[in-house]
Structure formats: structure tokens, C-alpha cells
Write an enzyme that holds these catalytic residues in place. Structure first.
Site, PDB file in Angstrom:
ATOM      1  N   ASP A   1      18.146 -19.052 -27.295  1.00  0.00           N
ATOM      2  CA  ASP A   1      18.150 -17.494 -26.756  1.00  0.00           C
ATOM      3  C   ASP A   1      18.920 -17.289 -25.680  1.00  0.00           C
ATOM      4  O   ASP A   1      19.026 -18.422 -24.912  1.00  0.00           O
ATOM      5  CB  ASP A   1      16.463 -16.812 -26.793  1.00  0.00           C
ATOM      6  CG  ASP A   1      16.641 -15.620 -26.121  1.00  0.00           C
ATOM      7  OD1 ASP A   1      17.396 -14.662 -26.630  1.00  0.00           O
ATOM      8  OD2 ASP A   1      16.022 -15.211 -25.387  1.00  0.00           O
ATOM      9  N   LEU A   2      19.300 -16.299 -25.225  1.00  0.00           N
ATOM     10  CA  LEU A   2      20.155 -16.085 -23.978  1.00  0.00           C
ATOM     11  C   LEU A   2      19.284 -15.499 -22.747  1.00  0.00           C
ATOM     12  O   LEU A   2      19.007 -16.290 -21.874  1.00  0.00           O
ATOM     13  CB  LEU A   2      21.563 -15.284 -24.222  1.00  0.00           C
ATOM     14  CG  LEU A   2      22.558 -15.186 -23.037  1.00  0.00           C
ATOM     15  CD1 LEU A   2      22.869 -16.364 -22.340  1.00  0.00           C
ATOM     16  CD2 LEU A   2      23.642 -14.173 -23.458  1.00  0.00           C
ATOM     17  N   ASP A   3      19.180 -14.320 -22.802  1.00  0.00           N
ATOM     18  CA  ASP A   3      18.197 -13.507 -21.840  1.00  0.00           C
ATOM     19  C   ASP A   3      17.104 -14.148 -21.666  1.00  0.00           C
ATOM     20  O   ASP A   3      16.206 -13.826 -22.669  1.00  0.00           O
ATOM     21  CB  ASP A   3      18.367 -11.962 -22.420  1.00  0.00           C
ATOM     22  CG  ASP A   3      19.696 -11.494 -22.323  1.00  0.00           C
ATOM     23  OD1 ASP A   3      20.736 -12.071 -21.672  1.00  0.00           O
ATOM     24  OD2 ASP A   3      19.917 -10.314 -23.188  1.00  0.00           O
TER      25      ASP A   3
ATOM     26  N   THR B   1      19.101 -11.997 -17.429  1.00  0.00           N
ATOM     27  CA  THR B   1      19.936 -10.846 -17.748  1.00  0.00           C
ATOM     28  C   THR B   1      18.821  -9.521 -18.087  1.00  0.00           C
ATOM     29  O   THR B   1      18.993  -8.294 -17.985  1.00  0.00           O
ATOM     30  CB  THR B   1      20.938 -10.855 -18.686  1.00  0.00           C
ATOM     31  OG1 THR B   1      20.389 -11.798 -19.933  1.00  0.00           O
ATOM     32  CG2 THR B   1      22.311 -11.263 -18.349  1.00  0.00           C
TER      33      THR B   1
ATOM     34  N   LYS C   1      12.564  -7.035 -25.505  1.00  0.00           N
ATOM     35  CA  LYS C   1      13.153  -8.181 -25.280  1.00  0.00           C
ATOM     36  C   LYS C   1      13.346  -8.802 -26.478  1.00  0.00           C
ATOM     37  O   LYS C   1      12.622  -8.563 -27.587  1.00  0.00           O
ATOM     38  CB  LYS C   1      12.253  -9.063 -24.452  1.00  0.00           C
ATOM     39  CG  LYS C   1      12.191  -8.852 -22.899  1.00  0.00           C
ATOM     40  CD  LYS C   1      11.697  -9.949 -22.115  1.00  0.00           C
ATOM     41  CE  LYS C   1      11.770  -9.573 -20.660  1.00  0.00           C
ATOM     42  NZ  LYS C   1      10.683 -10.755 -19.827  1.00  0.00           N
TER      43      LYS C   1
ATOM     44  N   SER D   1      21.493 -15.166 -29.651  1.00  0.00           N
ATOM     45  CA  SER D   1      20.928 -14.013 -28.877  1.00  0.00           C
ATOM     46  C   SER D   1      21.382 -12.702 -29.536  1.00  0.00           C
ATOM     47  O   SER D   1      22.305 -12.545 -30.393  1.00  0.00           O
ATOM     48  CB  SER D   1      21.732 -13.765 -27.514  1.00  0.00           C
ATOM     49  OG  SER D   1      21.671 -12.862 -26.894  1.00  0.00           O
ATOM     50  N   ALA D   2      20.534 -11.784 -29.470  1.00  0.00           N
ATOM     51  CA  ALA D   2      20.574 -10.382 -30.112  1.00  0.00           C
ATOM     52  C   ALA D   2      21.668  -9.489 -29.236  1.00  0.00           C
ATOM     53  O   ALA D   2      22.167  -8.388 -29.725  1.00  0.00           O
ATOM     54  CB  ALA D   2      19.443  -9.753 -29.944  1.00  0.00           C
TER      55      ALA D   2
ATOM     56  N   LYS E   1      15.816 -10.008 -34.596  1.00  0.00           N
ATOM     57  CA  LYS E   1      14.632 -10.326 -34.263  1.00  0.00           C
ATOM     58  C   LYS E   1      13.655  -9.384 -34.755  1.00  0.00           C
ATOM     59  O   LYS E   1      14.152  -8.305 -33.990  1.00  0.00           O
ATOM     60  CB  LYS E   1      14.765 -10.879 -32.781  1.00  0.00           C
ATOM     61  CG  LYS E   1      15.714 -12.205 -32.522  1.00  0.00           C
ATOM     62  CD  LYS E   1      15.763 -12.563 -31.104  1.00  0.00           C
ATOM     63  CE  LYS E   1      16.996 -13.216 -30.800  1.00  0.00           C
ATOM     64  NZ  LYS E   1      17.151 -13.838 -29.663  1.00  0.00           N
TER      65      LYS E   1
ATOM     66  N   GLU F   1      12.901 -19.747 -26.809  1.00  0.00           N
ATOM     67  CA  GLU F   1      12.694 -18.323 -26.759  1.00  0.00           C
ATOM     68  C   GLU F   1      11.829 -17.688 -25.734  1.00  0.00           C
ATOM     69  O   GLU F   1      11.035 -18.577 -25.533  1.00  0.00           O
ATOM     70  CB  GLU F   1      12.082 -17.682 -28.010  1.00  0.00           C
ATOM     71  CG  GLU F   1      13.238 -17.119 -29.049  1.00  0.00           C
ATOM     72  CD  GLU F   1      13.806 -15.677 -28.298  1.00  0.00           C
ATOM     73  OE1 GLU F   1      13.270 -14.988 -27.440  1.00  0.00           O
ATOM     74  OE2 GLU F   1      14.720 -15.271 -28.940  1.00  0.00           O
ATOM     75  N   ASP F   2      12.071 -16.520 -25.277  1.00  0.00           N
ATOM     76  CA  ASP F   2      11.231 -16.048 -24.050  1.00  0.00           C
ATOM     77  C   ASP F   2      10.386 -14.932 -24.678  1.00  0.00           C
ATOM     78  O   ASP F   2       9.526 -14.386 -23.976  1.00  0.00           O
ATOM     79  CB  ASP F   2      11.979 -15.728 -22.722  1.00  0.00           C
ATOM     80  CG  ASP F   2      12.728 -14.469 -22.953  1.00  0.00           C
ATOM     81  OD1 ASP F   2      13.475 -14.545 -24.186  1.00  0.00           O
ATOM     82  OD2 ASP F   2      12.711 -13.494 -22.000  1.00  0.00           O
TER      83      ASP F   2
HETATM   84  P1  B16 Z   1      23.290  -6.006 -25.769  1.00  0.00           P
HETATM   85  P2  B16 Z   1      18.597 -11.911 -26.202  1.00  0.00           P
HETATM   86  C1  B16 Z   1      18.567  -9.339 -26.177  1.00  0.00           C
HETATM   87  O1  B16 Z   1      19.134 -10.649 -25.824  1.00  0.00           O
HETATM   88  C2  B16 Z   1      17.807  -8.920 -25.013  1.00  0.00           C
HETATM   89  O2  B16 Z   1      16.503  -9.609 -24.681  1.00  0.00           O
HETATM   90  C3  B16 Z   1      17.567  -7.343 -25.317  1.00  0.00           C
HETATM   91  O3  B16 Z   1      16.786  -6.802 -24.107  1.00  0.00           O
HETATM   92  C4  B16 Z   1      18.730  -6.456 -25.553  1.00  0.00           C
HETATM   93  O4  B16 Z   1      18.570  -5.325 -26.038  1.00  0.00           O
HETATM   94  C5  B16 Z   1      19.699  -7.240 -26.782  1.00  0.00           C
HETATM   95  O5  B16 Z   1      19.932  -8.658 -26.233  1.00  0.00           O
HETATM   96  C6  B16 Z   1      20.900  -6.601 -26.991  1.00  0.00           C
HETATM   97  O6  B16 Z   1      21.706  -6.735 -25.996  1.00  0.00           O
HETATM   98  O7  B16 Z   1      22.805  -4.487 -25.612  1.00  0.00           O
HETATM   99  O8  B16 Z   1      23.968  -6.659 -24.534  1.00  0.00           O
HETATM  100  O9  B16 Z   1      24.135  -6.176 -27.233  1.00  0.00           O
HETATM  101  O10 B16 Z   1      17.096 -12.189 -25.456  1.00  0.00           O
HETATM  102  O11 B16 Z   1      18.414 -12.092 -27.836  1.00  0.00           O
HETATM  103  O12 B16 Z   1      19.501 -12.890 -25.776  1.00  0.00           O
HETATM  104 MG    MG Z   2      15.182 -13.395 -24.482  1.00  0.00          MG
END
Ligand code: B16
Ligand code: MG
Length: 223
Positions: free
Chosen positions: A10-12, A18, A46, A117-118, A148, A172-173
Site C-alpha cells: 500500500d502507499l499512503d 500522505t 483510509k 494503492s487506491a 479495497k 497495509e495500514d
Molecule cells: P486519490 P492507499 C488511498 O491510498 C488513501 O488511503 C485514501 O485515503 C484515498 O482516498 C485513496 O488513496 C484515493 O486517493 O484521491 O489520490 O486517488 O492507502 O490505498 O495508498
Molecule cells: Mg494506506
């Protein structure tokens, strides 16, 4: 050679923080719409996509039916513009401690690495952090049918690098992310508090990314 074939990250909240910038941008939008927004509610967002996050905020405010699909798209866009502006100073110093060493050592032992990452901003963030070349594949969230907590993005990450998801690790977090990793049949590593991550079902929990080493993964991984 490690027993696992790939590690899907996962990224964030795992590679960089972020999550805090997502919080600031969503809070600003929610406040403009007259909807209360705090850190506790932000936890629920998240790992959830941008549009799903907006929907949850509007539902919380009891105003979900007051906006058309076009108006919702404009609101989501406003949040993203503000979010991206907050990332302007992002640099390699924003990588969580230990993560670059982990990625380098995984590559050195022949483990494939994918990003699940989402975030549609993920490629831009990896570039700003200077670690794009350490990933064998970055999944575009639009290439999988379900976000997710569905396992799709993790399965895609492993398979895209030629690995069997059931012989892979997911890191993942978020509670929603751990659910996806488990449903993909992967060994789940949770970054966060033992209370939250164990409750989510993580097989291994680290509170801090400095503890997330190749030695630990090699010692604790179980199929
Ligand atoms: P964006 P992850 C997710 O990243 C975030 O945790 C989530 O809060 C955010 O809404 C989603 O990415 C979409 O991000 O608006 O930049 O497309 O934790 O899956 O890395
Ligand atoms: Mg995350």
C-alpha cells in the site's frame, strides 16, 4: 531465496504519510459544506477511493441526495486540487524510515515488488519520493473492478509481477486494506497499532516502519 514470491505494498500510511494531507483536504471540503469532520472519521476513509470517500462524507452530513453526479465530480476534483497542492514539497526525505532499505533488499534477494494503492496520484507520489524504479509494477486502481476492501488490487499486483498471490505478502495500514490482503490469500503485514491491526486480522504487526525489515519478513512469513 525467500519463500514468498512478491511483496505488494500500500502507499499512503505504509511508504509515506500522505494520509495527513488527505485529511486536511477532506476536512476543508467538509467544512465548506457544513459537515463536521475529524481524525476519527478520517480513519474510515483510509484505502477508500476518492469518490467513495466523498460519498461517505455526504452521507455523514445527511446531504448525499442533494448533489448530482456532476456536482459530486466537481467536489471530488476540488479536494484533489487542494490535496495535490499540499504535496508540492514532497521529496525523498518523506519516505518512511526503513522503507527504501527494505525495497532495495527485497530486490536484491529476487523478490518482486508491486504497489497496490487506491490513489490515482500514486505514480506522481512515487516519482516525488524518487523510488519509482524500485517497483516492478504499479497497479492503476482503474484496472481492477472493485476497490479495497475487495482483494482485486492485491491479486492484480502479485499477478502482474508473475507471482502467486497465495505465495505473497501484502503490507497495509488500513483496516479495509488488511481485509483485501487476507481475501487475496496473502500473508498480511499491518503497519499500525497492534490493537487495530490484530483485530483486522494481520498476521504480523509493526508499529513503526523501521521494524519492517527483510530479516523480519523472512523469519515470520508463513504460507
Ligand atoms: P486519490 P492507499 C488511498 O491510498 C488513501 O488511503 C485514501 O485515503 C484515498 O482516498 C485513496 O488513496 C484515493 O486517493 O484521491 O489520490 O486517488 O492507502 O490505498 O495508498
Ligand atoms: Mg494506506
Amino acid at each position: 531465496m525467500a519463500q514468498y514470491q512478491s511483496v505488494v505494498f500500500d502507499l499512503d500510511g505504509v511508504i509515506t504519510d500522505t494520509a495527513h494531507y488527505h485529511f486536511l483536504a477532506w476536512r476543508n471540503l467538509a467544512n465548506k459544506l457544513g459537515i463536521a469532520f475529524d481524525e476519527a472519521f478520517n480513519e474510515e476513509l483510509k484505502g477508500i477511493s476518492r469518490m467513495e470517500s466523498l460519498e461517505k462524507i455526504l452521507v455523514k452530513g445527511g446531504v448525499a441526495d442533494q448533489y448530482t453526479a456532476e456536482e459530486k465530480a466537481v467536489l471530488a476534483d476540488q479536494k484533489n486540487v487542494e490535496y495535490v497542492a499540499l504535496l508540492v514539497d514532497m521529496s525523498p526525505s518523506d519516505i518512511f524510515p526503513g522503507i527504501e532499505t527494505l525495497l532495495t533488499e527485497l530486490r536484491a534477494q529476487g523478490t518482486k515488488i508491486a504497489l497496490a494503492s487506491a490513489s490515482k496520484n500514486a505514480p506522481m507520489i512515487l516519482d516525488a519520493l524518487g523510488i519509482t524504479a524500485l517497483f516492478d509494477y504499479v497497479v492503476d486502481p482503474d484496472e481492477v473492478p472493485n476497490g479495497k476492501p475487495a482483494p482485486d488490487i492485491f491479486v492484480r499486483g502479485a499477478e502482474a509481477v508473475g507471482a502467486d498471490p497465495k505465495m505473497s505478502i501484502g503490507v497495509e495500514d488500513a483496516v479495509a486494506g488488511i481485509r483485501g490482503v487476507l481475501d487475496a490469500g496473502m500473508f498480511a503485514v499491518g503497519v499500525g497499532t497492534p490493537e487495530q491491526m490484530e483485530q483486522a486480522g494481520a498476521h504480523l504487526v509493526v508499529e513503526d516502519t523501521t521494524d519492517l525489515t527483510v530479516a523480519l519478513l523472512n523469519a515470520k512469513y508463513q504460507k
